[in-house]
Design a protein around this motif. Structure first.
Motif, PDB file in Angstrom:
ATOM      1  N   GLN A  49       0.811  -1.220   0.000  1.00 31.09           N
ATOM      2  CA  GLN A  49       0.000   0.000   0.000  1.00 31.09           C
ATOM      3  C   GLN A  49       0.847   1.274   0.000  1.00 31.09           C
ATOM      4  N   LEU A  50       2.158   1.103  -0.028  1.00 34.32           N
ATOM      5  CA  LEU A  50       3.050   2.256  -0.042  1.00 34.32           C
ATOM      6  C   LEU A  50       3.342   2.696  -1.472  1.00 34.32           C
ATOM      7  N   ASN A  51       3.852   3.911  -1.591  1.00 32.12           N
ATOM      8  CA  ASN A  51       4.361   4.390  -2.869  1.00 32.12           C
ATOM      9  C   ASN A  51       5.627   3.601  -3.190  1.00 32.12           C
ATOM     10  N   GLN A  52       5.596   2.811  -4.244  1.00 32.97           N
ATOM     11  CA  GLN A  52       6.711   1.913  -4.542  1.00 32.97           C
ATOM     12  C   GLN A  52       7.973   2.658  -4.969  1.00 32.97           C
ATOM     13  N   ASN A  53       7.815   3.830  -5.519  1.00 31.57           N
ATOM     14  CA  ASN A  53       8.990   4.629  -5.883  1.00 31.57           C
ATOM     15  C   ASN A  53       9.742   5.079  -4.635  1.00 31.57           C
ATOM     16  N   ILE A  54       8.991   5.427  -3.591  1.00 34.13           N
ATOM     17  CA  ILE A  54       9.627   5.809  -2.326  1.00 34.13           C
ATOM     18  C   ILE A  54      10.233   4.580  -1.660  1.00 34.13           C
ATOM     19  N   LEU A  55       9.487   3.491  -1.647  1.00 37.62           N
ATOM     20  CA  LEU A  55       9.935   2.267  -0.983  1.00 37.62           C
ATOM     21  C   LEU A  55      11.256   1.766  -1.566  1.00 37.62           C
ATOM     22  N   ASN A  56      11.409   1.887  -2.866  1.00 37.03           N
ATOM     23  CA  ASN A  56      12.600   1.351  -3.538  1.00 37.03           C
ATOM     24  C   ASN A  56      13.581   2.443  -3.953  1.00 37.03           C
ATOM     25  N   LYS A  57      13.456   3.596  -3.357  1.00 39.66           N
ATOM     26  CA  LYS A  57      14.346   4.709  -3.680  1.00 39.66           C
ATOM     27  C   LYS A  57      15.787   4.362  -3.302  1.00 39.66           C
ATOM     28  N   PRO A  58      16.735   4.502  -4.231  1.00 35.33           N
ATOM     29  CA  PRO A  58      18.122   4.142  -3.921  1.00 35.33           C
ATOM     30  C   PRO A  58      18.862   5.163  -3.065  1.00 35.33           C
ATOM     31  N   GLY A  59      18.392   6.394  -3.036  1.00 37.82           N
ATOM     32  CA  GLY A  59      19.081   7.446  -2.284  1.00 37.82           C
ATOM     33  C   GLY A  59      18.554   7.605  -0.873  1.00 37.82           C
TER      34      GLY A  59
END
Length: 199
Positions: A49-59
């Motif tokens: 249910q999370l924003n996947q771009n934030i969850l997998n952000k490399p930085g």
């Protein structure tokens, strides 16, 4: 749309299996061992249910991004209840990011306020996260992972952490180098040797 990430499923399976191994060493009942297994399996299901771009952000995450990700235990808790699992399993999931010294989330619980299952998940979740590849970090070997965990020892149940390190040494049939390991005889006060009374 909710997204179930394959890596999250694999992580949940590994954490579940690590957790039942430790729970078995504690001589818990079959019911409690199976409950801890299910808690481990589903502890991160709310990440869908999370924003996947934030969850997998490399930085590095911003404070608002961290706050967003920190919602996942509640989402997982809610999802497991909707699936019909008992509340004790859901509570283990809700509190698996609580710290022994009270610095965790979502409620800042400490010591025995944190359910036993959640305290087990806390350790196994961190260990598995450190020893597999992540978008922001290469996987670490066992000694590297434990060196990092040792520095955060006040966040773990000290009795469980000692049992965990012995378990890892046995499981991987290896010597563990503990140059930075604190003196557990100092940390392990008799008041922590409570596990036989928890269930």
């Amino acid at each position: 749309m909710e997204i179930i990430n394959l890596e999250d499923l694999k992580h949940g399976n590994r954490v579940a299996n690590y957790s039942i191994d430790l729970a078995t060493k504690l001589n818990l009942s079959d019911y409690n061992i199976s409950s801890i297994y299910l808690s481990g399996l589903f502890h991160d299901i709310g990440k869908s249910q999370l924003n996947q771009n934030i969850l997998n952000k490399p930085g590095i995450l911003t404070e608002s991004e961290k706050a967003h990700i920190n919602k996942h235990p509640f989402y997982s808790y809610r999802e497991v209840l909707k699936m019909g699992y008992p509340k004790n399993i859901a509570l283990d999931i809700l509190y698996h990011h609580e710290n022994w010294n009270g610095t965790g989330y979502p409620k800042g619980l400490k010591n025995l306020e944190i359910p036993l299952g959640a305290r087990i998940l806390k350790i196994m979740d961190v260990f598995d996260a450190l020893t597999v590849e992540r978008p922001y970090r290469k996987k670490l070997n066992i000694n590297e992972a434990l060196s990092i965990m040792d520095k955060e020892i006040l966040t773990y149940d000290p009795t469980l952490y000692l049992l965990f390190t012995r378990y890892i040494a046995e499981k991987h049939k290896t010597s563990i180098i503990r140059s930075n390991f604190p003196n557990l005889s100092r940390i392990l006060d008799n008041k922590y040797l409570y596990l036989r009374n928890e269930f």
